[in-house]
Design an enzyme around this catalytic site. Sequence first.
Site, PDB file in Angstrom:
ATOM      1  CE  LYS A   1      -1.811   1.926   3.666  1.00 50.38           C
ATOM      2  NZ  LYS A   1      -2.641   2.299   4.843  1.00 50.38           N
TER       3      LYS A   1
ATOM      4  N   GLY B   1      -5.705   7.381   5.426  1.00 46.01           N
ATOM      5  CA  GLY B   1      -4.849   8.406   5.998  1.00 46.01           C
ATOM      6  C   GLY B   1      -3.809   8.914   5.017  1.00 46.01           C
TER       7      GLY B   1
ATOM      8  NE  ARG C   1      -5.132   7.728  10.915  1.00 49.48           N
ATOM      9  CZ  ARG C   1      -4.548   6.910  10.041  1.00 49.48           C
ATOM     10  NH1 ARG C   1      -5.291   6.267   9.140  1.00 49.48           N
ATOM     11  NH2 ARG C   1      -3.247   6.725  10.070  1.00 49.48           N
TER      12      ARG C   1
ATOM     13  CB  SER D   1       6.896   9.393   8.836  1.00 47.49           C
ATOM     14  OG  SER D   1       6.210   8.263   8.296  1.00 47.49           O
TER      15      SER D   1
ATOM     16  CG  ASP E   1       1.640   0.173   9.943  1.00 43.43           C
ATOM     17  OD1 ASP E   1       1.105   0.816  10.874  1.00 43.43           O
ATOM     18  OD2 ASP E   1       1.612   0.563   8.758  1.00 43.43           O
TER      19      ASP E   1
END
Length: 429
Positions: A19, A91, A119, A165, A307
């Site tokens: 992704k 996001g 978020r 980031s 993650d």
Amino acid sequence: MTTWQPPVTALTARIPGSKSITNRALLLAAVARGTTGIRAPLVSDDTLAFRTALTTLGVTVRSAPDDRCWEVTGTGRGPTGPARVWCADAGTAARFLPPFAATGQGEFVFDGSAQLRARPQRPLAEALARLGAAVRPAPEDGPPLHFDTTGLDGGRLVLDSSMSSQYLSGLLMAAPLMRAPLTVDVHHLVSRPYLDMTLALMRHFGADVTEGPHGRITVRPGGCAPADLVVEPDASTASYVFAAAAVTGRAVTVPGLGTRSVQGDLRFVEALRRAGAHVEVGETATTVAGTGPLRGGFDIDMGDISDTFMTLAAIAPLADAPVTVRGVAHARLKESDRVAAVAENLRACGITCEEGPDRLTVHPGTPRPARIACHRDHRIAMAFSVLGLAVPGTLTLDDPHCVAKTFPGFHAELHRLFPEHPLPPGGPR
């Protein structure tokens, strides 16, 4: 004493494209002037949302009938508003695309789902305002992000990247279209491997980017060039099949992930090595094999590969001693508060764990039957599916199809590799 060798017949996992690479390549191809072919892209909810958002901004994206190649035609300049861009749950779309839009002209609004609105977006909004966009304050910290622009000036920024980031990556990838060089002094960076991925892909597309001392990065204007790209398998997604091999005593190979990978999350296999699994990272493939009960008794900083921390934490009850994961405070600001969600679900399984602001300690135990609260978070669903392999029939997911965010075929593939994994009601999707 003979050296242990993995089984000859390792299972070969079919892991979809990254992704992170897919969405960065989509944006950089849009920044470039000309047509880029992106081969083997990830086709999932997040990447489709990103692709649709790009087309809303006027970028032409064509896909082959089998989606094995997406052709992106960039104009070498920023988009023209007005445009209202829907980012869904993605996001990366909400953080990568506003800087690109702000290099253009007009009025833009970026919005998304209730999950996305939770978020944080403020560091990006403040950076865009400093670079020349007229940003309208949002009622909360997250989207919608609303601004008017006549292009971005470039200049020097000091950017706090302690939450994500992605703000930094979005600004850097748009910088070739700014009027002057952009220099960013990066403070408190989390997930450094994702920045490294961004810089590597920017250079692949011909961007003029240099790194100086003390976390200073400079990008000079001049655009990008079209550059075809083959997307490698997603290393974050591969963590689930690697962990499944470790807990079941089988061996799994993921082709296309090896020593040349630009994805830092491949380092997850080193955590499995510490837990006792056999790991081989070759030039073009990685294999993990279970060797018996997992070993615990270690403390590991997973801040750069956060993650994957849920994958390790979910299987940690199977180790012979406690496992502590640190450096993951920023994981509380993802699709869910991932530290709290993992702890909640482990406790529901009867496992003892303690959490701190940036850490989670998991103690050994035998999971009891439980319904896993996924919080619409794909990584919670996939991580606890791996724990379910060790105790078949005891764990169910309250939202099994949330995996479509990054791996629509997850349940079918895990069932193919490990038949004890049940397919969810209504089919694997």
